[in-house]
Every structure is written in C-alpha cells, then in structure tokens.
Design an enzyme around this catalytic site. Structure first.
Site, mmCIF file in Angstrom:
data_model
loop_
_atom_site.group_PDB
_atom_site.id
_atom_site.type_symbol
_atom_site.label_atom_id
_atom_site.label_comp_id
_atom_site.label_asym_id
_atom_site.label_seq_id
_atom_site.Cartn_x
_atom_site.Cartn_y
_atom_site.Cartn_z
ATOM 1 N N VAL A 172 0.855 -1.194 0.000
ATOM 2 C CA VAL A 172 0.000 0.000 0.000
ATOM 3 C C VAL A 172 0.893 1.246 0.000
ATOM 4 C CG1 VAL A 172 -1.836 1.268 1.168
ATOM 5 C CG2 VAL A 172 -1.761 -1.234 1.329
ATOM 6 N N LEU A 202 5.592 4.804 0.696
ATOM 7 C CA LEU A 202 5.042 5.575 1.821
ATOM 8 C C LEU A 202 4.918 4.696 3.074
ATOM 9 C CD1 LEU A 202 2.152 7.516 0.028
ATOM 10 C CD2 LEU A 202 4.438 8.354 0.616
ATOM 11 N N GLY A 224 5.483 2.844 -16.301
ATOM 12 C CA GLY A 224 5.687 1.868 -15.230
ATOM 13 C C GLY A 224 4.772 2.016 -14.040
ATOM 14 N N LYS A 268 -5.787 -3.255 -1.394
ATOM 15 C CA LYS A 268 -5.036 -2.351 -0.515
ATOM 16 C C LYS A 268 -5.850 -1.933 0.703
ATOM 17 C CE LYS A 268 -2.065 -0.505 -4.183
ATOM 18 N NZ LYS A 268 -1.718 0.657 -5.031
#
Length: 816
Positions: free
Chosen positions: A613, A617, A668, A686
């Site tokens: 997820v 981050l 990408g 997620k």
C-alpha cells in the site's frame, strides 16, 4: 630441548619432507630436538583397509599393499642419492613383505583382531620415520632414529591403549640421556605393552606421543606442525571468515579439540598442561606464520580480554540416546548403570544432559556406536523395560554438536541468551543443551544440516560483530526488481561502512530462470544472469533456498504472481524473512493471512509488505505503530492507486482515455495488465490490507467495488482491452464532464468505516483533502481514537519503480 611433531600432510611426499627438513635443521641449530612423525598422508587408512579387505577375503588388499609399497619406494628414490638407496629400498621391501604375510594370515583365518590391527597400523610410522631419519643422516646431520614404541609402555587395550606414565618417563629419560644426538627422530602413534606387543594410542596418537616425550623431559616447548596456521576461531571449511587464534589457554584448547577442532588430538594437551610446557601449533607450509600458542602464561591484550568466546567448535555424525521412565525418579545408581554398560562396550559419551525431574537422561555419542549402545542399554535395563519402569532407549541420528568455548564466559551473564537467540532467529532448532560448571563451554546439539549455518551465525555474532552478512533471494526482475538491485549495488558500500550491514544477492529468479551464488552475484554477473540461469519455478526457487540454509536469509517477492505466495509458509517455517511487494498473500483468505503472520511470529522471523500500500510511503508501518501504542483506527479515507490517480489527473478529454492509460503503463505505473488497476481490484486489496492491519478480520468478498469500466473492456487480451477503451471513449468523457460541471474532479477512492470497506470512482470537491493530489500521488487519511478531531494524513508518491524499490529496500533493512 624442543619436541617437534609433523603430521601426515606435512610428510605426504618428498617436496613436503624437504620443507620439514628445513624446519628441523633450523630448530636443531638452536636446541637439541626430538622429532616425531606420522605416517605418510593416507597410509594408515590404506593399511587398515587392506587388513579389513583380507578379513573379508577380498583380494583388493594386494592392490592396497602395492600402492603402499610404491609410495614409500618412490619416496626413497626422490630423497636418497642412488648410490645410497639400496639398503633403504631393501628395508621398505622387507617391511612390506612382513605386511603381506600378516594380510595373508588374516585372509586365511578370515579374522582381524585389534592386536593384529595395531601391528599392521604401526608400519606407517615405522617406514616414514625411518626414511626421514635416513634423509637427514645422508645430509650429514647428527641424527638418530629412535624406536619410540619400545619406550612408551601401555596396557593391552589395543587400538586405544592407556599409557603407563611412570615407566614410560623413565624409559624416555634414560634413552635421551644415553643418546646425545642433536636430532632424534621417532615414530608417533605406536607403543608396546608388557609383552612387547605393538599397541597404538588412538587416531591422532602422534600428537600424544610427542606430548608424552615433552612431559617426560620437561621440554622447553612442544611444536605441532600441521597444514594450517594454528587453531582457528571456527572450522575454515565451514566459515570463510575464520580467524587464527594467536594465544589460547590449555583448558580452552582442550575444549575446542574435544568438540571437533582436529588441529590437535585432545589427550595431547594433558601431559604438557600438567608440566606447564608451552605448546605451539605451526604450519609446515608457512613456517614464518605465528601459529597458535597454548600456554598457562598468555600475553593477552586488553581487547582479547574482553572477547567472551575464543572459538567455535563442531562435531558431526552425532546421535542422541534418551533413556526415560518414571522408574528412574529418585532411584540411585541409574546413571552409573547406564554409563557402565556403555563403558563395557568401549563407547565414548561425548555429552550428557539430565532433566531435574530425573525422569530422563540424554547422552550424545558417535553415530557409528549407535547399534552397540542401543543393544547394551536395552539389555542392561531389560528387567526395568519389561516392568514398564523404563522405556526402551530412543535414538535420534543425523545430528551435530556446536560448542562455544572461552575462559571469559565465566560468570558473564547473557552469553547463553545471545547464543540461543541468534540460532533461533535463523531457524536452527536446538535438540539439547549442556554447559559444564567450569562455564568454559556451552554446547548444543542441532541437526547436521544446520551445522554450517549455525557455525557461521555464531561466528558472525561473536567474532564479526562489525559486519552482519545478509543473503537476499530476489524473485522478480522486472522494472521494480531491476531498480531494487541497482539500489542494492549502489548503497551496499554505505551500509557496510555506516551500518555494519553487507547485503549479498545470493539468488535471483524470474518466471523462467533462476541462479544462485552463496558468495553473492556480482554486478558484472547480474548483467547476463539469465543466460547462465537454470529453469525456474517458485517452488524450485524456495526449495533451493531452504536446502542452501544460509544465515540471515531474506526472500524478496517483487511479482504479481499468485504462485509465489504459495511458498511463503515453507520459507517462514525455516525462519527466512519475507519482504513482499506482491499483495496477494496479505489480501488472500483471512485465515491464510493470519497463518502467515503467526508463522513468522512463531519462527522468529519477519513478514514485511509495506509496499503493498502506497509504494514507498510508511502507511502500514504507521498503522502498526498506532496499534502497538494502544490506539485504534476508526476510519480510513484514501486514494490508493498511483495508476488511477495518474490517469484521472491526466485525462481531460483532449486525449483519449486509452492514450492516457497507455502512457501510465509505459511509465511503469500500472500492472502488466492495466485492468487489475482500472477495475479497482488492486485498490480493494489495498484497503483490505489496511483494515486487516488495523485489526479488522475482513474478507475480500466483503468489499463493495463500484466499477467504472464497461464490462466489455474486461474481456479478452490486453490488446483487446485497449481497443475497447477506444470504443467506449464517450463513456469516459461523460464521466469527466459530469464531474467538471459541478466544479469537481474524478478520484478513485477507498473508504473504511464502521467495519465496512468500499472502493469506487468519486466526484471530489475542492475543499476535500483528496482534491489537491497530483501526478501519481497517494493519500491516506486516518481517524483514530487519538486522531479524532484532526486526522493523521500520509501523502506522497504512490507508484513508480524507483519509489517502490526504495520501499522494498527499506523493508529489507527493517527485517534485519
């Protein structure tokens, strides 16, 4: 006077013997020396094998004898001038004829007694010492050959005789007083009983011979010359980072040698230790190397005084025998009875452990003695077994003993904990533990297949604390995989120098090929690894990782394959850490998700999937920290697809929706099949993962998914998908324009609240935290018990090979 002993490898051939000659001449120029030599390398084994062949009426004993004879005749021809060879060649021939007579007798009788075995084994040392003495005499050295078997007197316990030290010391003193030659050479290993029958002192007995002579004459020093530069911190065959030990106490040397350090024969230490004679272990092939000093008077530096462990020893081919039963509790003499019946069979007990309940006794012995031990114990306790007071002895084979040795472990807390922790963290199961009251040794019995790994783990922990070696197995070498590997090569120097971590890519795999290198795949090798790789499969890759059994192993899954997570559980059960970019495992059936989490916990390893997820981050880590600190997540609002955010930020109706999606794939940001992103499946996974990490047992099927793609776009190939996107361009433009006319924008959002989750395309107003989200950024807004008024917001790039790779890299470091 100095005593020098040269082992079998030191006298293996004429070239080596010339090195030995130089050492003897150098030492004898300063002191009078007694030199003890072993048989030529491999000869004792050949002699015994020949005798065993003869007893089995196997004619191959004649070939072995021929090999022995040729080896010694060739040695004479290479060391002695032709004009002086005749008598020595005849000497070798005569003794080989004597061996043949013995072999023929054994062949006729079909029997090989220990007494005859000792007689045959003795010829190796007789021949080697005689030839070396002749060489020195030919070189005009003041050299005398000594028949040490006549001086060292023993009992008649053939193959492992016990020395009569009082008589032996008198014999040696008298002999050396009567013969004042500067160099005296004699055979090791062999002795004789009261009837002058040849006996032997056990394998490694040449060391013992030298130690006995050193003690008898109070020698200045005993030198053991071998093929390594002293004792090592571990077996160099198992760990390439083993270091020489400069100085070591007698007790430490004895412990190391007892548990497998083959540099010195354990009984050799006792005679010189009693007389406080320094023992030096030196390398014949590097005579200038310092070697190892074994002594009571050590000149140890302050740094060495702080070193808890001096060495790690290991011994293979071990079996555990356990005798247990309620009839043993509180009954005196059980242990004595057990050890007596083993003693009667001449079985050596290596390690003993007994529970405080007295319900069981466990001993470690050599595997070769298992059958004899089992029969002896069960016979000795047959009455107790019949009355069910004691169970028949249980046996476990395929084991090794690994021991930590060091004087400084005395009264130092935490050594055992440190040992057991680093073994446990690498999935090495300890069968039994023993520690003597001297506290110089902590021994554990483990599976034989884990021995190399255990020695390396412990060596790294106690001797190489400055650098921790990590073995990475990377599955998936696409865009993200390539970026990760580049980052590892670029960053490894920094990690070594600043964080004492060395990352080694020990294996690579894609859907077709895989390659392994225990010492690491270099940057140059990586450029063409597919060309030299072998056929791959997730199961095959995992099985190879498990069989290699390397310490500090991390499996990195950078695929979207459903087959790869199927191997996670087997890897975790071997305490192999897993870092997964692949979302399938964490979003699979809830029970399977819990099994993986619990397996990691139960086997002291980690299962990290931060990049599932938000790419790089810190989303999952933040949830984990909140939960650990006692907070509770009450709701989550998020944009979790960098792909979808990129698409809707760039789609303005001027370019077709199909063109924008193609751009996202080219840069990408999408999965190989963009429908996984555009269908909302990826976002649903997620939010499911976040809900589960927050402590909610949600299933994938429970997530409401409000799709925006026409059903026709979900059919057929990827190429067909792009065609259908073009066909439905009016549909996508309408979605865009409907949001725009209300002054809003399109965002594909995920929401979790009141235990329920949903994902779908939403119209987002300018006042929302989700509105000002550009490019491929993600945002996650947490409300918790502590963050109820002002939510916790995490925002940043949520897609792209570079940031995803860096997130995986962070997980790798986190798992160490």
């Amino acid at each position: 006077m100095k005593i020098l002993k040269f082992g079998g490898t030191s006298v293996a051939n004429s070239q080596n013997i010339l090195l030995v000659e130089n050492i003897i001449k150098k030492e004898s120029s300063k002191d009078r020396v007694v030199v003890i030599v072993s048989a030529l390398h491999g000869v004792t084994d050949l002699l015994i094998q020949g005798a065993e062949n003869a007893s089995e009426k196997n004619d191959s004993y004649l070939q072995k004898l021929k090999s022995i004879e040729e080896k010694h005749l060739q040695l004479v021809k290479e060391l002695i001038p032709i004009s002086e060879q005749s008598s020595l060649l005849s000497f070798v021939k005569k003794h080989c004829n004597d061996i043949e007579d013995l072999y023929n007798g054994i062949y006729v009788l079909g029997e090989l007694t220990d007494r005859i075995k000792d007689k045959i084994a003795s010829y190796g040392e007789f021949l080697s010492s005689s030839i070396i003495a002749a060489r020195l005499q030919q070189q005009k050295s003041d050299c005398l050959w000594m028949n040490s078997s006549e001086l060292i007197k023993t009992n008649s316990n053939f193959t492992n005789a016990k020395v009569n030290f009082d008589l032996t010391e008198n014999n040696i003193k008298n002999y050396l007083d009567q013969h004042q030659n500067q160099i005296i050479i004699g055979p090791g290993f062999i002795a004789s009983d009261d009837q002058n029958h040849i006996t032997t002192l056990g394998r490694g007995g040449s060391d013992y011979t030298a130690a006995i002579i050193a003690a008898a004459v109070n020698a200045e020093e005993l030198q053991i010359w071998t093929d390594v530069s002293g004792m090592m911190t571990a077996d160099p065959r198992l760990t390439s980072n083993a270091k020489p030990i400069a100085e070591i106490s007698y007790h430490e040397a004895m412990e190391l040698s007892h548990f497998g350090a083959k540099v010195i024969y354990p009984p050799s230490i006792q005679p010189v230790m009693i007389k406080n004679i320094d023992l030096t272990i030196k390398n014949t092939f590097e005579p200038e190397a310092l070697g190892t000093l074994v002594s009571h008077n050590l000149n140890i530096s302050e740094k060495e005084k702080q070193q808890l462990v001096v060495g790690i020893s290991n011994m293979g081919n071990i079996a555990l025998l356990t005798l247990e039963g309620s009839g043993m509790i509180g009954i005196p003499g059980i242990s004595a009875k057990l050890f007596q019946c083993l003693s009667n069979e001449r079985i050596n007990v290596i390690l003993i452990t007994q529970g405080s309940s007295e319900h069981s006794i466990t001993i470690a012995i050599h595997e070769k003695d298992v059958l004899a031990a089992e029969n002896a114990i069960n016979f000795s306790f047959s009455d107790d077994i019949e009355l069910k007071r004691v169970a028949p002895v249980t046996i476990e084979t395929g084991l090794s003993i690994v021991a930590l040795v060091g004087e400084n472990m005395k009264s130092r807390s935490g050594v055992s904990a440190k040992m057991f922790s680093c073994l446990g963290n690498n999935g090495i199961n300890i069968r039994t533990i023993a520690q003597g009251s001297s506290e110089r040794n902590i021994s554990v019995v483990i599976s034989e297949k884990d021995a190399k790994k255990a020695v390396n783990v412990l060596h790294e922990e106690f001797f190489e604390s400055e650098i921790k070696q990590i073995h990475l197995y990377i599955c998936g070498t696409g865009n993200v995989g390539n970026k990760l590997i580049e980052q590892i090569y670029e960053q490894n120097k920094y990690l070594r120098e600043n964080h004492l971590i060395n990352l080694r890519i020990a294996g690579l795999s894609n859907s077709r090929k895989m390659i392994f290198a225990d010492t690491g795949i270099s940057k140059n090798e990586y450029s063409n690894w597919i060309e030299i790789g072998k056929e791959a499969s997730p199961k095959g890759f995992a099985e190879e990782i498990i069989s290699r059994n390397l310490r500090n192993s991390v499996f990195v899954d950078i695929t979207a394959s459903a087959a790869v997570p199927e191997v996670y559980e087997s890897l975790l059960k071997r305490s192999i850490d897993i870092v997964a970019c692949n979302k399938i495992a964490a979003s699979s059936d809830f029970e399977q998700y819990k099994i993986l989490k619990n397996t990691a916990r139960n086997h002291n390893c980690s299962f990290h999937f931060e990049t599932n997820v938000g790419a790089g981050l810190p989303v999952i880590g933040t949830i984990n920290d909140l939960i650990k600190s006692g907070d509770k997540v009450t709701s989550i609002e998020a944009v979790l697809s960098g792909t979808l955010n990129f698409v809707f930020n760039n789609y303005d109706g001027n370019r077709t929706f199909s063109e924008v999606v193609a751009q996202a794939q080219k840069e990408g940001y999408t999965e190989p099949d963009p429908r996984l992103d555009l269908s909302g499946t990826d976002v649903a996974r997620k939010i499911l993962i976040l809900a589960r990490e927050a402590g909610y047992p949600l299933q994938f099927e429970e997530i409401e998914n409000i799709g925006f793609l026409p059903e026709a776009c979900m059919q057929g190939s990827v190429e067909h998908f792009y065609e259908k996107l073009t066909d439905y361009e009016d549909h996508f433009k309408t979605l865009f324009l409907n949001a725009k006319k209300d002054g809003k924008i399109l965002k594909y959002t995920a929401e979790f609240k009141d235990g329920k989750a949903k994902v779908g395309l939403q119209h987002v107003a300018p006042g929302s935290d989700l509105f000002h989200l550009y490019g491929k950024d993600n945002i996650v807004i947490f409300k918790t018990l502590r963050y109820s008024e002002q939510p916790l917001v995490i925002k940043g790039a949520g897609a792209g090979a570079e940031v995803t790779a860096s997130g995986i890299f962070a997980d790798i470091i986190r798992s160490i």
